[in-house]
Design an enzyme around this catalytic site. Structure first.
Site, PDB file in Angstrom:
ATOM      1  CG  ASP A 248      26.496   9.432   2.264  1.00  0.00           C
ATOM      2  OD1 ASP A 248      26.261  10.656   2.171  1.00  0.00           O
ATOM      3  OD2 ASP A 248      26.430   8.808   3.340  1.00  0.00           O
ATOM      4  CG  ASP A 252      30.114  13.989   3.991  1.00  0.00           C
ATOM      5  OD1 ASP A 252      29.364  14.342   3.063  1.00  0.00           O
ATOM      6  OD2 ASP A 252      29.767  13.998   5.188  1.00  0.00           O
TER       7      ASP A 252
END
Ligand code: IPM
Ligand code: MG
Length: 358
Positions: A248, A252
């Site tokens: 996760d 990004d």
């Protein structure tokens, strides 16, 4: 035979960007005679408002019967203070887990036209093409026990469980090795094996798999170093494979290398090859409803869907080429605009992609 696609617009900018992706899908549906049929459901805050929960069981069952799913984004300040058991994000986690969508593929590809939009120097990022393979249905996101409890001294304590079974690690490991085979044949497995037992096992299983893929080079990296290397010298990577939480965070970071998270599509696949496709970015409540969000990540997610779940390579290629053309024309949404390019809104970007289709 017709194929069913479920559309889940969600919250925030979700409906705006999904609308553009649907226009593109409908256009290729006609042009390439794909026979796609669309059904729509609510997810996230939109579903909380309508049904009191972020994703109904009926919606999950309907999704099970579809060939693929296209999702916008979920969440927003309106539901931030809601009981955590029914937060909008739980809808997303529910569909990932119920459909067994364990393999999250997040390609970070820098379009040559967007080199200037990256916050990193052109020589560091130009030609960047990495694939993050994130485990999506296990790890600390789903580990039990979890909760917030009150200790004997009256103080509260939040706790989660980080665990991975060998079979979960092996399954995502194989996905990474197989993806690498179609690319530059390098897998870097990211863990925190200097501290966390769950990732000591992770590293062991990756090493055990490696001899079955002698054509692929396996390396290991601690997650803190991987974060640093991603912004220092990202082109050293081909495929990065990691657990749910590290994936996760790293995805990004990888997204920003390409200029904007507004450009990055993703695919989440299960063992049957059924997939859910969504932009890597969130619902961006701060710009929702203003018509300025970048729809390209969602349009590119639609193209990934055609490629990976619906075997419609020609239509997928057409969409990718159209996006390239639009960037060549100098059209940019606010997140990727630079000197000498033309700033356009969500709808105008969608129009341009439609016009650039063959
Ligand atoms: C993502 C998002 C989600 C996640 C949130 C919205 C639950 O950040 O898809 O990366 O953490 O997986
Ligand atoms: Mg995220």
């Amino acid at each position: 035979m017709s194929k069913k696609v479920m559309i889940l617009p969600g919250d925030g900018i979700g409906p705006e960007i999904v609308e553009q992706a649907c226009r593109v899908l409908e256009s290729v549906n006609t042009k390439f005679n794909l026979g796609l049929e669309f059904v729509e459901e609510l997810i996230g805050g939109a579903s909380i408002d309508a049904h009191g929960e972020p994703l109904t069981d009926a919606a999950v069952e309907r999704a099970r019967g579809c060939d693929a799913i296209l999702l916008g984004a979920v969440g927003g300040p309106k539901w931030d203070t809601i009981d955590r058991a029914i937060r909008p994000e739980r809808g997303l986690l529910k569909i990932r887990s119920q459909l067994g969508l364990y393999a999250n593929l997040r390609p970070a590809l820098l379009y040559p036209q967007l080199v200037e939009a990256s916050s990193l120097k052109p020589e560091v990022v130009s030609g960047l093409d990495i694939l993050i393979v994130r485990e999506l249905t296990g790890g600390i996101y789903f580990g039990e026990p979890r909760g917030i409890r009150t200790l004997e001294n009256g103080e509260r304590e939040g706790f989660n469980t980080y665990k991975y079974s060998e079979s979960e690690i092996e399954r995502i490991g194989r996905t990474a090795f197989e993806m690498a085979r179609k690319r530059d044949k390098k897998v870097c497995s990211v863990d925190k094996a200097n501290v966390l037992e769950a990732t000591i096992l992770w590293r062991e299983v990756m090493d055990r798999l490696a001899p079955e893929y002698p054509d692929v080079e396996l390396s290991h990296m601690y997650v803190d170093n991987a974060a640093m290397q991603l912004v220092r010298a990202p082109k050293q990577f081909d495929v990065l494979v990691t657990g749910n939480m590290f994936g996760d965070i790293l995805s990004d970071a990888a997204a920003m290398l390409t200029g904007s998270i507004g450009m990055l599509p993703s695919a989440s696949l299960n063992e049957q090859g059924q997939g859910m496709y969504e932009p890597c970015h969130g619902s961006a409540p701060d710009i929702a409803g203003q018509g300025i969000a970048n729809p390209l990540a969602t349009i590119l997610s639609a193209s990934m869907m055609l490629r990976y779940s619906l075997a419609e390579t020609e239509a997928a290629d057409a969409i990718d080429a159209a996006v390239g053309k639009v960037l060549d024309q100098g059209l940019r949404t606010a997140d990727i605009v630079t000197d000498g390019t033309e700033k356009v809104g969500t709808q105008a970007m969608g129009d341009a992609v439609l016009k650039a289709l063959p």
